[in-house]
Motif scaffolding. Sequence first.
Motif, PDB file in Angstrom:
ATOM      1  N   SER A   1     -26.938-111.261  -2.371  1.00 51.75           N
ATOM      2  CA  SER A   1     -26.488-110.912  -3.688  1.00 51.75           C
ATOM      3  C   SER A   1     -26.123-112.098  -4.689  1.00 51.75           C
ATOM      4  N   LEU A   2     -26.316-111.583  -5.840  1.00 52.12           N
ATOM      5  CA  LEU A   2     -25.983-112.612  -6.747  1.00 52.12           C
ATOM      6  C   LEU A   2     -24.805-112.191  -7.690  1.00 52.12           C
ATOM      7  N   GLN A   3     -24.169-111.158  -7.231  1.00 51.00           N
ATOM      8  CA  GLN A   3     -22.916-110.730  -7.970  1.00 51.00           C
ATOM      9  C   GLN A   3     -22.018-111.746  -7.830  1.00 51.00           C
ATOM     10  N   THR A   4     -21.030-111.904  -8.759  1.00 52.06           N
ATOM     11  CA  THR A   4     -19.900-112.900  -8.706  1.00 52.06           C
ATOM     12  C   THR A   4     -18.646-112.244  -8.495  1.00 52.06           C
ATOM     13  N   ASP A   5     -18.399-110.851  -8.717  1.00 56.27           N
ATOM     14  CA  ASP A   5     -17.425-109.949  -8.352  1.00 56.27           C
ATOM     15  C   ASP A   5     -17.537-109.629  -6.897  1.00 56.27           C
ATOM     16  N   PRO A   6     -16.286-109.915  -6.108  1.00 56.31           N
ATOM     17  CA  PRO A   6     -16.347-109.766  -4.517  1.00 56.31           C
ATOM     18  C   PRO A   6     -16.432-108.293  -4.265  1.00 56.31           C
ATOM     19  N   ALA A   7     -16.084-107.485  -5.392  1.00 56.26           N
ATOM     20  CA  ALA A   7     -15.694-106.152  -5.028  1.00 56.26           C
ATOM     21  C   ALA A   7     -17.269-105.278  -5.515  1.00 56.26           C
ATOM     22  N   LEU A   8     -18.339-106.112  -6.007  1.00 54.89           N
ATOM     23  CA  LEU A   8     -19.570-105.429  -6.256  1.00 54.89           C
ATOM     24  C   LEU A   8     -20.773-106.252  -5.442  1.00 54.89           C
ATOM     25  N   ALA A   9     -20.347-107.360  -4.772  1.00 54.13           N
ATOM     26  CA  ALA A   9     -21.584-108.191  -4.083  1.00 54.13           C
ATOM     27  C   ALA A   9     -22.166-107.315  -2.912  1.00 54.13           C
ATOM     28  N   SER A  10     -21.281-106.731  -2.139  1.00 50.57           N
ATOM     29  CA  SER A  10     -21.701-105.945  -0.923  1.00 50.57           C
ATOM     30  C   SER A  10     -21.625-104.419  -1.038  1.00 50.57           C
ATOM     31  N   ARG A  11     -22.619-103.693  -1.306  1.00 51.55           N
ATOM     32  CA  ARG A  11     -22.639-102.145  -1.531  1.00 51.55           C
ATOM     33  C   ARG A  11     -23.673-101.618  -1.126  1.00 51.55           C
ATOM     34  N   PRO A  12     -23.652-101.372   0.350  1.00 46.78           N
ATOM     35  CA  PRO A  12     -24.994-100.628   0.895  1.00 46.78           C
ATOM     36  C   PRO A  12     -24.826 -99.243   0.286  1.00 46.78           C
ATOM     37  N   PHE A  13     -26.227 -98.749   0.172  1.00 50.45           N
ATOM     38  CA  PHE A  13     -26.501 -97.338  -0.140  1.00 50.45           C
ATOM     39  C   PHE A  13     -26.346 -97.148  -1.558  1.00 50.45           C
ATOM     40  N   ASP A  14     -25.765 -98.186  -2.380  1.00 51.23           N
ATOM     41  CA  ASP A  14     -25.538 -97.894  -3.905  1.00 51.23           C
ATOM     42  C   ASP A  14     -26.807 -98.219  -4.466  1.00 51.23           C
ATOM     43  N   ALA A  15     -27.044 -97.518  -5.431  1.00 47.28           N
ATOM     44  CA  ALA A  15     -28.242 -97.661  -6.331  1.00 47.28           C
ATOM     45  C   ALA A  15     -28.391 -99.043  -6.964  1.00 47.28           C
ATOM     46  N   ALA A  16     -27.202 -99.752  -6.930  1.00 44.57           N
ATOM     47  CA  ALA A  16     -27.426-100.836  -7.963  1.00 44.57           C
ATOM     48  C   ALA A  16     -27.351-102.310  -6.858  1.00 44.57           C
ATOM     49  N   ARG A  17     -27.226-101.808  -5.561  1.00 42.44           N
ATOM     50  CA  ARG A  17     -27.003-103.135  -4.551  1.00 42.44           C
ATOM     51  C   ARG A  17     -28.034-104.323  -4.917  1.00 42.44           C
ATOM     52  N   ASP A  18     -27.865-105.556  -4.727  1.00 41.36           N
ATOM     53  CA  ASP A  18     -28.898-106.548  -5.124  1.00 41.36           C
ATOM     54  C   ASP A  18     -28.822-107.525  -4.177  1.00 41.36           C
ATOM     55  N   GLY A  19     -28.462-107.204  -2.618  1.00 43.07           N
ATOM     56  CA  GLY A  19     -28.755-108.030  -1.529  1.00 43.07           C
ATOM     57  C   GLY A  19     -27.388-108.377  -0.801  1.00 43.07           C
ATOM     58  N   PHE A  20     -27.296-108.971   0.174  1.00 40.70           N
ATOM     59  CA  PHE A  20     -26.210-108.860   1.160  1.00 40.70           C
ATOM     60  C   PHE A  20     -25.379-110.053   0.842  1.00 40.70           C
ATOM     61  N   VAL A  21     -24.103-110.196   1.366  1.00 39.76           N
ATOM     62  CA  VAL A  21     -23.346-111.288   1.402  1.00 39.76           C
ATOM     63  C   VAL A  21     -23.286-111.510   2.887  1.00 39.76           C
ATOM     64  N   GLY A  22     -23.198-112.968   2.965  1.00 36.70           N
ATOM     65  CA  GLY A  22     -23.292-113.755   4.354  1.00 36.70           C
ATOM     66  C   GLY A  22     -22.096-113.806   4.823  1.00 36.70           C
ATOM     67  N   THR A  23     -21.789-113.916   6.315  1.00 32.99           N
ATOM     68  CA  THR A  23     -20.361-113.954   6.802  1.00 32.99           C
ATOM     69  C   THR A  23     -20.669-114.846   7.980  1.00 32.99           C
ATOM     70  N   GLY A  24     -19.596-115.045   8.633  1.00 31.95           N
ATOM     71  CA  GLY A  24     -19.707-115.742   9.953  1.00 31.95           C
ATOM     72  C   GLY A  24     -18.598-115.180  10.869  1.00 31.95           C
ATOM     73  N   GLY A  25     -18.120-115.893  11.845  1.00 34.35           N
ATOM     74  CA  GLY A  25     -17.061-115.388  12.784  1.00 34.35           C
ATOM     75  C   GLY A  25     -17.565-115.142  14.243  1.00 34.35           C
ATOM     76  N   ALA A  26     -16.969-114.299  14.889  1.00 36.40           N
ATOM     77  CA  ALA A  26     -17.329-114.027  16.274  1.00 36.40           C
ATOM     78  C   ALA A  26     -16.637-112.683  16.774  1.00 36.40           C
ATOM     79  N   THR A  27     -17.269-111.778  17.797  1.00 35.29           N
ATOM     80  CA  THR A  27     -16.685-110.797  18.250  1.00 35.29           C
ATOM     81  C   THR A  27     -17.209-110.985  19.714  1.00 35.29           C
TER      82      THR A  27
END
Length: 421
Positions: free
Chosen positions: A218-244
């Motif tokens: 995603s090229l969004q700069t607003d964290p609340a818009l960057a990851s929005r699955p199923f939204d018509a205006a989505r433009d890519g994913f946001v990467g993350t790490g960690g562990a489970t």
Amino acid sequence: MARAFVTGLGFITSIGNDRDTVSRHLRELQHGFERYAPFEKDGIGCKIVGTIKGFTTDSPDPEDWTWPERYKIKRETLRSMAPHGLYAHCAMVQAIEDAKLEEADIANAKTGLYASSGGSPFLTHYHHERLLKHGVMRCSPMGIVSSIVGTLNFNLVAAFKIRGASCGFSSACASSAHGLGFAYDEIALGRQQRMFVVGAEDGNTDAILPFAGMRTLSLQTDPALASRPFDAARDGFVGTGGATVLVLESEAEVARRGVTPYCELLGWGQASDGYNVAISHPDGAGIEAAMRQALQAAGVAPESVDYVNAHATSTLIGDISEARALKAVFTKGGAKGPAISSTKALTGHGLSLAGAMETGFTALALREGFMPGSAHISHLDPECEGLAILRATEIRVPQVAVKNSSGFGGANVALVLRRAG
């Protein structure tokens, strides 16, 4: 066939580093996104990452790392780890405590571990550059085992004295879901009584930024818009790490130890698209086949599924492919279908970690009686009309859930879980 239950969970994620925090943030739809300082450089269009809080792992020398004080890790253990190895070690400690396991329960021939990550591009690059600049004898003897794919299982099996089955899984974003499926088989076939299943990723520049070259971030700069699955205006994913980390145990072990499981893993399925190295089949053929196999293996009818934790990453093609597959499996003949959400709207996409992390979220939802909403949807993509995609968390007890995962090459996994008791 022996039954398999989830009895312990451990989380180091962008939305929390313990079970209770993760559960609260899932319920409240609180995301874990921030503007990421290394992406503020000119020429980098993506700016947002699902960051891991409370850890500092940006040095190639583990001696410089910091982590929460409750975790006591010896220097000789730390020196062979990647950043995601540290996250996974801490999540293992949590999962062991959560499942109330003793050392004798862990270090025996009937307890194994399956792990998934993409290795550490960060440390691979560092050690390779050092080799070229300073010569082989100036390289760390731990350079290989700390960086290559497999570093997770190398380190965790040694640190926790695992003596049963161990293996690493590498099917990109389906990796840890594959680990869960094959761990289920180990228990169902009586080979193992207990399996740790681990997914983890560094979640730093070297792990995430290369996806910008695929035009998938995603090229969004607003964290609340960057990851929005199923939204018509989505433009890519946001990467993350960690562990489970999830602990799977046989019914006999659950009874012997007298523990209360989160849920039962009823069965699983897998199928390939056979279509494209990086793009999902446009009709979701592989994920549809994986879901049908999983439901058949679990003995569950589609109309009995209450909730689906979708793979949906917030990419233009992937979300639609999965939506079409979900319609084919669950909404034929006018059926309403199960509630659906993608928790990647809160966490971002954990790559190899995603399957384990989101199965952990689903296990929490089954035991605690809620279904997390799919956050950040302003305008639902018309292709998703007819699916019961949750916009807000519902405090409703799901009995049966499906977890989907998909990876490069069209590798697809579906897991079926049922509330315990």
